[in-house]
Write a protein that holds these residues in place. Structure first.
Motif, mmCIF file in Angstrom:
data_model
loop_
_atom_site.group_PDB
_atom_site.id
_atom_site.type_symbol
_atom_site.label_atom_id
_atom_site.label_comp_id
_atom_site.label_asym_id
_atom_site.label_seq_id
_atom_site.Cartn_x
_atom_site.Cartn_y
_atom_site.Cartn_z
ATOM 1 N N UNK A 121 0.876 -1.288 0.012
ATOM 2 C CA UNK A 121 0.096 0.055 0.009
ATOM 3 C C UNK A 121 0.965 1.283 0.173
ATOM 4 N N UNK A 122 1.932 1.194 0.821
ATOM 5 C CA UNK A 122 2.839 2.574 0.965
ATOM 6 C C UNK A 122 3.478 2.466 -0.568
ATOM 7 N N UNK A 123 3.860 1.655 -1.108
ATOM 8 C CA UNK A 123 4.495 1.720 -2.445
ATOM 9 C C UNK A 123 3.576 2.153 -3.580
ATOM 10 N N UNK A 124 2.397 1.771 -3.483
ATOM 11 C CA UNK A 124 1.458 2.354 -4.403
ATOM 12 C C UNK A 124 1.108 3.824 -4.109
ATOM 13 N N UNK A 125 0.745 4.372 -2.842
ATOM 14 C CA UNK A 125 0.828 5.441 -2.576
ATOM 15 C C UNK A 125 1.709 6.546 -3.049
#
Length: 83
Positions: free
Chosen positions: A62-66
């Motif tokens: 999720x952090x890498x997508x954000x």
């Protein structure tokens, strides 16, 4: 007569995301999917993978997508202002 609207050929259009953004987005989606699949594969509520490893992998996804969505390349904004 009705006037016809002319559309530009789109030659001056720039892409919103760079190749790096798409790679990070794909990596994040893969991490989220892998985390949920690992949680499903273990099939235990109190297992070590379900409690500790999978949530960390999912949050990293999720952090890498954000980051992939929010990161803006400075070179692309200069190219847009010139056209």
């Amino acid at each position: 007569m009705a006037s016809k609207k002319h559309r530009s050929s789109g030659k001056n259009r720039t892409m919103i995301f760079s190749a790096w953004n798409y790679k990070m987005l794909a990596l994040g989606m893969f991490l989220v999917l892998a985390g949920f699949l690992a949680m499903y594969a273990e099939n235990e509520v109190e297992g070590i993978i379900s409690l500790y490893i999978s949530p960390i992998v999912i949050m990293a996804g999720y952090i890498s997508v954000i980051i992939a969505i929010l990161k803006h390349d400075d070179g692309s904004s200069a190219a847009q202002s010139e056209s």
